[in-house]
Motif scaffolding. Structure first.
Motif, mmCIF file in Angstrom:
data_model
loop_
_atom_site.group_PDB
_atom_site.id
_atom_site.type_symbol
_atom_site.label_atom_id
_atom_site.label_comp_id
_atom_site.label_asym_id
_atom_site.label_seq_id
_atom_site.Cartn_x
_atom_site.Cartn_y
_atom_site.Cartn_z
ATOM 1 N N ARG A 83 83.513 -20.248 13.540
ATOM 2 C CA ARG A 83 84.190 -20.202 12.240
ATOM 3 C C ARG A 83 85.246 -21.284 12.168
ATOM 4 N NH1 ARG A 83 83.534 -15.131 9.453
ATOM 5 N NH2 ARG A 83 82.146 -13.817 10.657
ATOM 6 N N TRP A 84 85.666 -21.594 10.944
ATOM 7 C CA TRP A 84 86.611 -22.682 10.732
ATOM 8 C C TRP A 84 87.967 -22.411 11.376
ATOM 9 C CZ3 TRP A 84 84.699 -27.087 9.709
ATOM 10 C CH2 TRP A 84 83.568 -27.217 8.917
ATOM 11 N N ASN A 85 88.340 -21.150 11.585
ATOM 12 C CA ASN A 85 89.649 -20.882 12.167
ATOM 13 C C ASN A 85 89.696 -21.123 13.680
ATOM 14 O OD1 ASN A 85 88.024 -18.706 12.665
ATOM 15 N ND2 ASN A 85 89.545 -17.166 12.162
ATOM 16 N N VAL A 86 88.542 -21.389 14.311
ATOM 17 C CA VAL A 86 88.520 -21.703 15.746
ATOM 18 C C VAL A 86 87.720 -22.963 16.065
ATOM 19 C CG1 VAL A 86 88.893 -19.328 16.509
ATOM 20 C CG2 VAL A 86 86.565 -20.153 16.136
ATOM 21 N N ALA A 87 87.059 -23.546 15.083
ATOM 22 C CA ALA A 87 86.190 -24.704 15.334
ATOM 23 C C ALA A 87 86.997 -25.989 15.494
ATOM 24 C CB ALA A 87 85.210 -24.864 14.179
ATOM 25 N N ASP A 88 86.527 -26.854 16.388
ATOM 26 C CA ASP A 88 87.096 -28.192 16.525
ATOM 27 C C ASP A 88 86.405 -29.111 15.529
ATOM 28 O OD1 ASP A 88 88.780 -27.406 18.536
ATOM 29 O OD2 ASP A 88 87.465 -28.070 20.152
ATOM 30 N N VAL A 89 87.194 -29.906 14.823
ATOM 31 C CA VAL A 89 86.687 -30.753 13.754
ATOM 32 C C VAL A 89 86.989 -32.210 14.081
ATOM 33 C CG1 VAL A 89 86.895 -31.260 11.290
ATOM 34 C CG2 VAL A 89 87.077 -28.925 12.082
ATOM 35 N N GLN A 90 86.058 -33.104 13.755
ATOM 36 C CA GLN A 90 86.260 -34.537 13.911
ATOM 37 C C GLN A 90 85.874 -35.245 12.615
ATOM 38 O OE1 GLN A 90 87.819 -35.918 16.391
ATOM 39 N NE2 GLN A 90 87.906 -33.987 17.513
ATOM 40 N N LEU A 91 86.543 -36.343 12.334
ATOM 41 C CA LEU A 91 86.231 -37.130 11.153
ATOM 42 C C LEU A 91 84.954 -37.927 11.393
ATOM 43 C CD1 LEU A 91 89.733 -38.631 10.258
ATOM 44 C CD2 LEU A 91 88.774 -36.425 9.597
ATOM 45 N N ALA A 92 84.156 -38.094 10.353
ATOM 46 C CA ALA A 92 82.933 -38.895 10.412
ATOM 47 C C ALA A 92 82.760 -39.562 9.053
ATOM 48 C CB ALA A 92 81.727 -38.015 10.730
ATOM 49 N N ILE A 93 82.029 -40.643 9.032
ATOM 50 C CA ILE A 93 81.747 -41.332 7.778
ATOM 51 C C ILE A 93 80.235 -41.415 7.629
ATOM 52 C CG2 ILE A 93 82.004 -43.461 6.454
ATOM 53 C CD1 ILE A 93 84.586 -44.005 7.982
ATOM 54 N N PRO A 94 79.691 -40.957 6.493
ATOM 55 C CA PRO A 94 78.243 -41.064 6.289
ATOM 56 C C PRO A 94 77.789 -42.525 6.386
ATOM 57 C CG PRO A 94 79.239 -39.654 4.625
ATOM 58 C CD PRO A 94 80.363 -40.281 5.388
ATOM 59 N N GLY A 95 76.611 -42.734 6.951
ATOM 60 C CA GLY A 95 76.092 -44.063 7.217
ATOM 61 C C GLY A 95 76.142 -45.047 6.054
ATOM 62 N N PRO A 96 75.573 -44.714 4.890
ATOM 63 C CA PRO A 96 75.594 -45.671 3.779
ATOM 64 C C PRO A 96 77.009 -46.024 3.324
ATOM 65 C CG PRO A 96 74.027 -43.909 3.348
ATOM 66 C CD PRO A 96 74.773 -43.537 4.582
ATOM 67 N N ILE A 97 77.892 -45.057 3.372
ATOM 68 C CA ILE A 97 79.272 -45.311 2.946
ATOM 69 C C ILE A 97 79.986 -46.176 3.976
ATOM 70 C CG2 ILE A 97 81.487 -44.218 2.425
ATOM 71 C CD1 ILE A 97 79.822 -41.885 1.262
ATOM 72 N N MET A 98 79.718 -45.955 5.261
ATOM 73 C CA MET A 98 80.321 -46.780 6.310
ATOM 74 C C MET A 98 79.889 -48.234 6.162
ATOM 75 S SD MET A 98 82.240 -47.107 8.937
ATOM 76 C CE MET A 98 82.455 -46.365 10.520
ATOM 77 N N ARG A 99 78.605 -48.454 5.914
ATOM 78 C CA ARG A 99 78.124 -49.829 5.735
ATOM 79 C C ARG A 99 78.805 -50.497 4.542
ATOM 80 N NH1 ARG A 99 73.429 -47.410 7.751
ATOM 81 N NH2 ARG A 99 72.701 -46.732 5.721
ATOM 82 N N ARG A 100 78.943 -49.756 3.437
ATOM 83 C CA ARG A 100 79.592 -50.308 2.246
ATOM 84 C C ARG A 100 81.060 -50.616 2.505
ATOM 85 N NH1 ARG A 100 82.129 -47.410 -1.743
ATOM 86 N NH2 ARG A 100 81.102 -45.530 -1.018
ATOM 87 N N LEU A 101 81.770 -49.716 3.193
ATOM 88 C CA LEU A 101 83.191 -49.935 3.487
ATOM 89 C C LEU A 101 83.390 -51.109 4.427
ATOM 90 C CD1 LEU A 101 84.365 -46.239 3.911
ATOM 91 C CD2 LEU A 101 84.979 -47.796 2.054
ATOM 92 N N LEU A 102 82.539 -51.233 5.446
ATOM 93 C CA LEU A 102 82.657 -52.354 6.385
ATOM 94 C C LEU A 102 82.328 -53.677 5.700
ATOM 95 C CD1 LEU A 102 81.166 -50.881 9.681
ATOM 96 C CD2 LEU A 102 83.555 -51.381 9.162
ATOM 97 N N LYS A 103 81.333 -53.656 4.828
ATOM 98 C CA LYS A 103 80.987 -54.881 4.089
ATOM 99 C C LYS A 103 82.140 -55.312 3.192
ATOM 100 C CE LYS A 103 77.508 -56.724 0.958
ATOM 101 N NZ LYS A 103 76.309 -56.416 0.165
ATOM 102 N N LYS A 104 82.758 -54.354 2.539
ATOM 103 C CA LYS A 104 83.897 -54.651 1.665
ATOM 104 C C LYS A 104 85.097 -55.160 2.484
ATOM 105 C CE LYS A 104 86.891 -52.388 -1.707
ATOM 106 N NZ LYS A 104 87.221 -51.123 -2.336
ATOM 107 N N ALA A 105 85.311 -54.585 3.670
ATOM 108 C CA ALA A 105 86.441 -54.980 4.499
ATOM 109 C C ALA A 105 86.247 -56.373 5.097
ATOM 110 C CB ALA A 105 86.652 -53.973 5.624
ATOM 111 N N ARG A 106 85.020 -56.760 5.352
ATOM 112 C CA ARG A 106 84.760 -58.058 5.983
ATOM 113 C C ARG A 106 84.753 -59.214 4.985
ATOM 114 N NH1 ARG A 106 80.062 -55.589 9.753
ATOM 115 N NH2 ARG A 106 81.441 -54.683 11.305
ATOM 116 N N THR A 107 84.686 -58.910 3.696
ATOM 117 C CA THR A 107 84.701 -59.993 2.694
ATOM 118 C C THR A 107 86.089 -60.315 2.214
ATOM 119 O OG1 THR A 107 84.273 -58.419 0.906
ATOM 120 C CG2 THR A 107 82.370 -59.548 1.897
#
Length: 134
Positions: free
Chosen positions: A110-134
């Motif tokens: 359950r959410w009150n005991v689960a460990d959570v990590q941040l992740a970025i969906p693949g298509p969005i990560m590619r778009r963000l990296l492309k935008k950051a590199r230009t």
């Protein structure tokens, strides 16, 4: 023999790959948390979900986006920090997980005991990296 999955079958399934095929390189790429926050702010998530997501991100490391074990914001802490109803926080966490913005180490916890990590969906990560590199 029935082909309809039971709830136990659904929990045994591996989660969809949430991370981009290209891993985040902390040396060459912008900080992970910065990319993650840009992605959340640019998404079409509801306001409550964005609030929960950004509150969750405040506990993550800036460069890697990793949330250490001792800094894990459990459900009660997220409710206190956001001042949002418990049910809405749970729904927001479920939406973030389903859309690939966060991962849980064990989906049965359950959410009150689960460990959570941040992740970025693949298509969005590619778009963000492309935008950051230009």
């Amino acid at each position: 023999m029935s082909t309809i999955p039971t709830p136990a079958d659904v929990f045994r399934r591996p989660a969809r790959p949430a991370l981009a095929p290209e891993p985040h390189n902390p040396v060459a790429d912008p900080p992970f948390r910065s990319l993650w926050e840009q992605g959340i702010n640019g998404s079409k998530l509801l306001v409550n979900t964005k609030l929960v997501a950004l509150t969750l991100a405040t506990h993550a490391d800036w460069a890697t986006g990793h949330i250490p074990d001792d800094a894990q914001p459990r459900l009660g802490r997220l409710v206190d920090l956001t001042r949002v109803d418990v049910g809405l926080v749970v729904v927001s966490l479920n939406v973030l997980e389903q859309r690939g913005w966060i991962t849980r180490t064990d989906r049965r916890r359950r959410w009150n005991v689960a460990d959570v990590q941040l992740a970025i969906p693949g298509p969005i990560m590619r778009r963000l990296l492309k935008k950051a590199r230009t």
